[in-house]
Every structure is written in structure tokens, then in C-alpha cells.
Design an enzyme around this catalytic site. Sequence first.
Site, short mmCIF file in Angstrom:
data_model
loop_
_atom_site.label_atom_id
_atom_site.label_comp_id
_atom_site.label_asym_id
_atom_site.label_seq_id
_atom_site.Cartn_x
_atom_site.Cartn_y
_atom_site.Cartn_z
N HIS A 147 0.83 -1.21 0.00
CA HIS A 147 0.00 0.00 0.00
C HIS A 147 0.86 1.26 0.00
CE1 HIS A 147 -2.59 -3.10 1.93
NE2 HIS A 147 -3.48 -2.58 1.12
N GLY A 157 -9.96 3.60 19.18
CA GLY A 157 -8.83 3.68 20.10
C GLY A 157 -8.43 5.06 20.59
N ASP A 184 -6.95 20.32 15.21
CA ASP A 184 -7.04 19.07 14.47
C ASP A 184 -8.13 19.17 13.41
OD1 ASP A 184 -6.52 16.09 14.17
OD2 ASP A 184 -8.67 16.14 14.57
#
Length: 576
Positions: free
Chosen positions: A217, A486, A555
Site C-alpha cells: 500500500h 482507540g 485538528d
Amino acid sequence: MTRLFNDPADFADEMVDGFVAANRGRVRRVHGGVARSTTSPEGTVAVVVGGGSGHYPAFGGLVGHGLAAGAAMGNLFASPSAQQVTAVAKASDHGGGVLLSYGNYAGDVLNFDAAARGLADSGIEVRTVRVTDDVASAPSSEVHKRRGIAGDLCVFKVAGAAAERGDDLDAVAAIATRANDRTRSFGVAFSGCSLPGADEPLFTVPEGRMAVGMGIHGERGIAEADVPTADGLADLLVGKLLTELPSDVAATGTTAQRVVPILNGLGSVKYEELFVVFGAVQRRLSDAGIVVVEPEVGELVTSFDMAGVSLTLFWLDDELEQLWAAPADAPAYRKGGAVPQQPVPVEVLEAGAVVPVTPGTEESRASAARVASAIAAIRATIDDHADELGRIDAVAGDGDHGIGMQRGSTAADRAAQDAAARGAGAGSVLAIAGDAWSDKAGGTSGAIWGAALEALGRVLGDDSRPTPATVQSAVQAAAEAVLAFGAVPGDKTMVDALVPFDQVFSARVDAGDELVDAWSAASAAAQTAADATADLLPRMGRARTHGEDAVGTPDAGAVSFALITAAVLATIVVSD
């Protein structure tokens, strides 16, 4: 570079359409990928494989008699969504259960596991075998963390042969697991690959050098070395893999070990070059006292136009050898004599390509129209802010957040309008939109938004008009789906805006606020929290590798989430 394409965003879909058009005698288009266009005995196990597009012949080219029953095919280098995997599995099921098998990548694990749970809930027995053959991706003490590369073929082939001979689901899963445990691969690359529309390859290698241990990838590899001769490359590949023998394979002994070597071209290395290298591989294995059985040389698991080579060693026992030699007839892989096959009925051929919808009640269809309007508003907001999101992400991420969100929201909007027009309820519209978002956006962001919309839809359902309490439960479910990836508050991710939104919205609904008031307060909290991410040091997600350089810039995922909540608020105000 990739030269022939139309709109890069449509490349994967157009590729699958063309692939099916060229192979109608073996495969048919279904939502999320392809399934066999030939019949299989009722009660046999369906081996369903898959992963991102860009690796042909994997994965669609391996669908056919003696191999896979279906392949879930995601966007370029991106996992198929859980909904796509589920749709392909249901289209491929013959009543004997489904074995899901795929390369061990985080996005694939997330989505295939979610699909497995959904299939089990619907009454279909499921087993999973992840391929972990790439020795460069983790040490031997952590085999479970290794990636799946060209060893996919070994696992898929013996699993498909076991299913074809009538083994039950547990037996097919066991044989696939044994094949994976006895498969090892290692590769090198001389140049990176370029995706359609990209100006630059995903990585570059200096002239005369090669990346050692690269992935499929665009992963750079674990080391760099001078390009050797063909003999030198054979020495490197064989030597490395002979230090990685499976635990039940002896390096020496009275009985010669039998192995299937697969020399795999990754996209741009010519077959003639591969044959030169394979001649040396064969000699090295023979010199080591190893018997070579039915080898493969060619392009089997590729990476677009990457110039690279990998060697796989599949260590046989008597049963694995029998299954490896069994007949197979797929578009890109054929072995043994021809096997007569019957096409599936015309009605089956024509079914499954369109996303199925669950008809909603009259109340839910009215809510579905509102949901579709909200998703259209999300798309418009993302379109307006895509450049700014990309600019922010270039400082505190990898620069592609704007375009990824734009592709995802555009696909979700189209899918939602279509589903609502076909009478879907609110829950189905959200689930279908999430599927489309995940597919077209790709990457972690696509998977996150796909999971969030699926969770919203699962709670809202297709039966009644959502109440503020129902929406509260749906938002909580979406938050849990995102948190399952997560990240936690403080990591400088979308979660930093999502959690305050969920908390404020829940508190205001519990206090008795109307939906619009509760959402307004929660949206304001999300915006405040998104702005505050500028002060955070990234610990997870796109910005993690930027460290201190990311401080001072918010962000992009948190900012886009806050923008989306504001866009949805506007539609709630209008509808109320």
C-alpha cells in the site's frame, strides 16, 4: 504513474464494472464487489475474500470454481466497508456458512469483524482467517501483527479447494489456518506506486537502490539497499525466508521438505525479469535439499504500478499439496482441467448490484427525507471548507483530510438521496450513506464516519419517528463506535470534539430540552472543543508524527466534526 482514468474518485467503481463486463461467465456484480456467476452446490462453504482495490488479480480475479465464492472490493488501497463485506457474503452464501479471509490490515480487521458480527446476527455461520505472511512487518514473536501480501493466494486457494470438495465450515477454516501458518513472504521495491490522479508516487527510492520489506500500500519498507543482480536478489529472498521456517517444518531431515514458491511481480517488473530471478530461486531451493512443487511466477498480488518483487514460500503437507493442485477456474487464476459449470439464473445475475433498502414505515420515511436533507447539508458544508480543512491538515496531519471528507460526504449524499427516493426508512438511509462514505473516502477517516453513521442508523431504525431520547441513544452509539478505534480525549483527534458534543447533548436531553435546543448547545460545545485542540500535542491519528509542529493548529478531524454538527443544526431548525 497511472495514466488511464476518468474521474479518480470513480476509478475503483469503473474498474469493477469493466472487470465484470470482461468476465461475465465467471463473476457478477453485487453491492460491494463481485460474486460467482456460476452455481455452487447447496450447503457448501462460501469463501469470501477481499480488501482494497489496486491489487489485481487480488481480489476479484480470484473468484471462481475452486477458489473464492465472492470478493469484497474497497476503494483504492482502502478496506471495503462492513456493509460491503456483508452484502458480498450474503450474495455468495450457499447455506454452508461463510469463511472470511483477508490480509491483516487494521481497516480490514475492523470492517470484516463488524461484518462477521452482523452475519452471525442474521443467522449465517461465519469463521475468519487473517493472512499474516509478510515476515518484514513484525518479528516472529508477534506473527499475529504481520501483514498479508502474496501469501493471500495460498490461503485462498486451499480454502476454496476444501470448500469445493464439500468440507464443512470448521474444516475449511482449519485448513486455511494451517495454510497461513505455513506461508512466509518477503519483498523488495525499486520504485513506489502512483494512484490515479496523483502527481507523485506514494514513496520514492533513489536510483540504483531498492526498498527492502515494503508493503503493498505504499509502505516504504524496513531498510534500503543497492539493487543486486537477479542472482543476488534470489539469494536475499530465499536466504531471508529460510530463516523464517514454520515451527513444524524442519530445515534438514531424512525426508525432503516440499514447498510452493511464488515469485510475485508487484506491477511493473516484466515477466522475463521474473523468470530470470525464479531460475536462481529454484537453484537455491534445490541446493538446500528442498523439493519445489507447482510454483507460480507472475503478477498475483500487485500494487498498481509499483516496480517490485516478492517471494512466497508455502510449505506443504500431503493434504495441503492435494488442495493446492486441485482444479480452479477464476478470471485471473486457472489450474487443472476444465470443470463444467452452470450459470446462475438470470434473476440472480441481475440482483444484488444495487444497494438493497429496507422499506420504512410512513413515519420513518418522513424522517428519512429529513436525514437525507441533513446529509446534503453536510456535503455542502464540507465542499465550502474542503480547502481550509486541507490547509489545516497539512500543518497538523497529512494534508488529505479535506479531499477525503469531500469524497466521503459527496458519496454519502448521493447514496442517501437514492435510498430515500426508493422508500428506505431513516435508519437504512443512514446506514447506506455510511457505507458509501466509508467506501469513497477511504482510510481511517472514512471508516470512522462510516461506523458512526451505521451506528446512528442502527439505533434510529426504520419503524418510527425518532424522539429526542432516541436521537440521544443514537448519538451515544455513534460515539461508542468512533471511540472503538482507540482514540481518547486529549489525543488531538475528532474524539476531542465528539465526546463534548455527546456529553452536552445527552445532558440537555435529560434536562428536557427540545431536540433543536439540545443539538444547538452540543454543537457549540463541539466547536469550542475543536478550537481548543490547537493547544494539544498529538498522541494519535494523522498528526501524531508531527509532534510539536502540530501545536498551534487545531485538528482537522475535530474541526470538520464541529462544522458538520452546525450544518445538521441548520436542517433541524428549518424542519422544526
